[in-house]
Write an enzyme that holds these catalytic residues in place. Structure first.
Site, short mmCIF file in Angstrom:
data_model
loop_
_atom_site.label_atom_id
_atom_site.label_comp_id
_atom_site.label_asym_id
_atom_site.label_seq_id
_atom_site.Cartn_x
_atom_site.Cartn_y
_atom_site.Cartn_z
N HIS A 258 0.84 -1.20 0.00
CA HIS A 258 0.00 0.00 0.00
C HIS A 258 0.88 1.26 0.00
CE1 HIS A 258 -3.63 2.39 1.14
NE2 HIS A 258 -2.70 3.18 1.65
N GLU A 259 1.80 1.32 0.95
CA GLU A 259 2.62 2.53 1.06
C GLU A 259 3.55 2.68 -0.14
OE1 GLU A 259 1.60 4.61 3.08
OE2 GLU A 259 0.41 3.30 4.37
N HIS A 262 1.79 4.57 -2.79
CA HIS A 262 1.95 6.02 -2.60
C HIS A 262 3.38 6.41 -3.00
CE1 HIS A 262 -1.79 6.80 -0.52
NE2 HIS A 262 -1.55 5.93 0.43
ZN ZN Z 1 -3.02 5.28 1.81
#
Ligand code: ZN
Length: 490
Positions: A258-259, A262
């Site tokens: 997830h990170e 980003h």
């Molecule tokens: Zn997030």
């Protein structure tokens, strides 16, 4: 040259913002408990310094000069337009208002913590009343056309309105409760995954995965923290953190994916434009679409695990050597309505967001009082998720956002999911044999597609326009619905 001068000023401001971000990152990762207050003071000082420089008459003069230049390239137009947008926003809020809001929120988070622990909304209620009043005041300062909620939403999703969120989420709200009923029976037979796994091995495995997905460790770094997050100081220095629980063998992995989603966005912004809006993420939902895309569309797919599962089994032979890929895949994608948003699966998650969006919009539009909110929360939880809230600690008090003064933030999570699914559908049209590529561990074409369609544009286009250019359509939840049906009819 007025544009060159504006760029120089913006870069100075970016240095200050990055400096504050470094201090904050360090606070989450390294600072000892006794050092926290001093650190908060430092961060506030740097942020204040930046605000002062930004809103000073000198900056406005430079901005006005840049605006008066006749022939600008499209990139220069973007820089001037977005600098004006940020400047107006910063100028509209009086500094005594900002100080008051910060103070009220600081007191409120302490009360919220206590109220949550005791499951007693009454402790938090007077604080939330003050915050709602201040947020309505903020909306009045910022200005809006239709709903004061629009002004707050615009802080996170430029150009988005409550009406537009209603339109995008409405179809999904119609679909989800019935769909959950449909798949409930088959999903209830799937065993939940529980296994102990060594932190070091999980970290090693997670690092290998995200490096292969395309997160660049030469321009990034990874650490363990209490809450997972990604922060960027520059496109060449984008940091990730993840949580670790010994009895959850995939927590580090999914936090990291997830990170890193980003992070790849942060690394994909063009370094040559650093300091200007051209090298900044355009919105919270677009940013979240990147993390959700990698975490869910890619990271929870069968093709992804066809490639990684043999390695995963070798790394964690106990108990996975004996668990088939199919059983592992099913338990990974088990849907079960629950009370807590951050523990929710991909299907029910969006309903948690609807509850929050609908209530915060009603609060800001003064359709309900703060005192009425817990009751409405519980009703909506029953209606959407089919579960009874036992106490406010597991209900309306579960998230810190409102105590922090964050109104208009929640919808960006669900809109991020919707953007992600729409990008996924468009990508599948553009890249041939995508599943086969994923099953072979080939992810380069995916990252490049996202880079070309989303990352490199920075704030050149408004989020809705960016999605339209990338996918050929304005945002619609149609693709998320299709994707959920395809993935979760197990
Ligand atoms: Zn997030």
């Amino acid at each position: 040259m007025p544009i060159a001068e504006l760029k120089t000023k913006l870069k100075e401001l970016a240095h200050l913002a990055s400096t504050a971000a470094v201090l904050e990152w360090d606070n989450e990762v390294n600072v000892p408990p006794l050092g926290r207050d001093a650190r908060a003071e430092m961060v506030a000082y740097i942020a204040g310094l930046r605000h002062e420089k930004f809103t000073a008459p000198e900056f406005e003069t430079i901005l006005l000069e840049a605006e008066s230049v006749k022939k600008l390239t499209s990139e220069e137009q973007c820089i001037v337009r977005e600098a004006r947008r940020d400047f107006d926003k910063a100028k509209k809020l009086p500094s005594n208002f900002i100080r008051e809001l910060a103070q009220v929120c600081a007191n409120s988070t302490d009360a919220w913590r206590q109220a949550k622990q005791l499951g007693n909304f009454k402790i938090f209620q007077p604080h939330l009343e003050k915050i709602v009043d201040l947020k309505i005041k903020e909306a009045e300062y910022l200005g809006y056309q239709e709903s004061p909620y629009d002004a707050l939403l615009d802080n996170f999703e430029p150009g988005m309105t409550a009406r537009e969120v209603e339109r995008i989420l409405g179809e999904l709200r119609e679909f989800l409760p019935g769909f959950i009923q449909q798949i409930k029976k088959s999903h209830s037979k799937i065993p939940a995954m529980k296994a102990k796994a060594l932190a070091e091995k999980q970290i090693e495995f997670g690092r290998e995965v995200v490096a292969q997905l395309g997160y660049d460790f030469d321009a990034g770094a990874f650490h363990i923290s209490e809450h997972p997050f990604c922060t960027s100081f520059h496109p060449y220095d984008v940091r990730l953190t993840a949580r670790h629980k010994p009895n959850d063998p995939v927590m580090v992995l999914y936090d990291l994916i997830h990170e890193a989603g980003h992070g790849m966005y942060g690394q994909g912004l063009l370094a040559e434009h650093y300091g200007t809006p051209l090298s900044e993420p355009v919105s919270f939902a677009i940013d979240e679409s990147q993390s959700r895309f990698w975490e869910n569309m890619i990271g929870r797919s069968r093709a992804f695990w066809q490639y990684w599962y043999p390695k995963f089994q070798k790394t964690f032979p106990e108990p996975f050597a004996k668990i088939s890929l199919n059983d592992f895949y099913r338990s990974l994608n088990k849907v079960k309505p629950g009370l807590i948003r951050i523990d929710a699966d991909e299907v029910t998650y969006n309903l948690h967001i609807m509850i929050r969006f609908e209530i915060e919009k009603m609060l800001i539009e003064r359709q309900i009082t703060v005192a009425e909110a817990p009751k409405i929360w519980n009703q909506k939880t029953e209606q959407y998720l089919g579960i009874t809230v036992p106490d406010d600690g597991k209900g309306i008090l579960q998230d810190i956002h409102w105590a922090d003064g964050l109104f208009g933030y929640f919808p960006t999570y669900a809109i991020g999911n919707i953007y992600a699914a729409q990008l996924w559908a468009a990508m599948r049209r553009d890249i041939k044999s995508l599943d086969q590529k994923i099953a072979k561990g080939q992810f380069a074409a995916i990252r490049e597609w996202l880079r070309e369609k989303i990352h490199i544009h920075g704030r050149m286009y408004a989020p809705v326009e960016l999605i339209r250019r990338a996918t050929g359509e304005v945002p619609t939840s149609k693709y998320l619905i299709e994707y959920l049906i395809d993935r979760y009819r197990l």
